[in-house]
Design an enzyme around this catalytic site. Sequence first.
Site, short mmCIF file in Angstrom:
data_model
loop_
_atom_site.label_atom_id
_atom_site.label_comp_id
_atom_site.label_asym_id
_atom_site.label_seq_id
_atom_site.Cartn_x
_atom_site.Cartn_y
_atom_site.Cartn_z
CE LYS A 210 -3.72 2.24 2.66
NZ LYS A 210 -4.51 2.23 3.91
CB SER A 286 -7.75 4.07 2.99
OG SER A 286 -6.88 3.56 3.98
CB SER A 310 -7.90 1.19 6.14
OG SER A 310 -8.53 2.37 6.54
#
Length: 606
Positions: A210, A286, A310
Amino acid sequence: MGLITDNGVVFNSVDDVDLAPNSDQIYLHSDVKAPRMAGLIAKVFVWFLEMKLIGNILLYFLKKNNRIQKLVSYAVMEDSPLFVPLHPYEDFEEEDVKSLRAGLSPAEQVQHAMDCLQSSDTTFQDSHFSFRRWKIMDYSRAYASQKITPLVVAERLISAIVQSAGPGMDMSFFISYDSRDILRQATESTLRYQRGEAISVLDGVPIAIKDEIDCMPYPTTGGSKWLHKVRPCKEDACCVKRLRSCGAILVGKTNMHELGAGTSGINPHYGTSRNPYNPKRISGGSSSGSAAVVCAGLCPIALGVDGGGSVRMPAALCGVVGFKPSFGRISHSGVLPLNWTVGMVGVLAGTVEDSLIVYAAISGQPEPQLSTMPRVKLPMLKHANMSGIRLAKSNEWFNDCSDDIRACCSRALASLHKLYGWETVEVTIPDIEVMRLAHYVTIGSECTASIAHHLENKGRSESGWDVRVALSIYGSFDSRDYLNAQRIRNRQMKFHEKIFSMADVIVSPMVGVTAYEIMDDAQETGELDYVNGAALVRYSIAGNFLGLPAVTVPVGYDRLGLPIGIQFIGKPWSEAKLFQIAYAMEALCEAEYKKPQVFYDLLGEC
């Protein structure tokens, strides 16, 4: 809850709150008073919000109408604030669990994880499965038998990334990747296999990171257009170093909701990571790109950061496993400091088995202030029955989701009772909505504090319109808001301690709604959809706000074929038991897993 006055709620003492299933505690549904906004409407709202006088008036009513003032800011309670959710630990013997000694290398810890797996020589699709994802062991065996090389897999991966990002697909999985760097790592791994010197089973396995976690040679943007300019990436994050030392191929930085400030994964700068089960729908945020690349078969594993569900939320929406550990278990070094006390590195994987392997690789090397962290424990994963597991279920909270999700998760729970004899313990978890709002105040305050000195220069003007709204709300929180939020954290810690004295884990759906459609007007500005946002984070908060380990496992699909996940929240430091429970749940559901619309078979015909 206590007495709700015109000014604020007066909370009862923790000892006076009844946690029994027929408690007199009132379950508050999320009462979000904010319309969906995107496009021109979102821009106009931001212009007003950023005018000092008008903005202050708007922010006052936003906080008041959405109950932050009544339930958090002006709440009255006897509890003191608790700023860091770090739990004490008492060592105890666990059945079928291996305790690792300190000082092991990541590769050695991975080997211990391999020793915990149920032995199998199967590398092809199981005949009774409609669909099965390739696992880490499938890659390792294919490499070792020379049926395929890491270099060939890397070439297929790069081709898939290019195709998925191209016209007609626009999946937007990655913010950045470097074909030459991927091929370099793959060539080195291929040579190691040819010499018979593979470092670990992760050698040559593609893993995505990420874009909130430092990974050379890439900038760390946090999904923004500006953050990497003021905070350059100089070295790998600790968790990335550990994966690299195991021989993993680090394939690039995945897309994410900008600054982690949203639940949809819609990013106006780098595109929206689309859901491989239906590319017209969100993958969730996210850690949107990380969930989507695992779902689409590009990588068996990706790393994310879980500040408010997330990791787990997009995992559930994309039909993969999402795991976050106890607070402090994995080093936060090299991770963007957007949420100090609620954010934790987590793992997104196609299977529980792969989650365990990567968890073993990245666990260890605690922060200096966490030197008393308990040793890493790894469970034996086997299909033999686990007996005596008690699952705490808070009915009103469990049922506060769509009909399809409620029915699917209830069926999954019933199957655990039928096959394993596990017991459901009916409880009441008080003040769930209060905890959500207190977490929102906390994560917003921490995000603002970490980047405040950059925002006034260029950060705010270069941020997406949806994030500018979030930053304005975050900046409106004051010391009273923050301190009361930490007092609520302390209350919730005590409630959960009592619940965990009655049960091994808490069970719930992972999200309140399945993946919703991506609207055209959101592509340029991002989207303000707090109603869907509240439904998506409904079951996530305890894991972050209270620092508890949690895992989501796919258990079925809604009537549109969109994935549904169930969640298990564990006691502090109980990762080993969580893996065992998740593995047992997965075993009951995996034969019915379905292939996504967008899927790449990197090991095909090998």
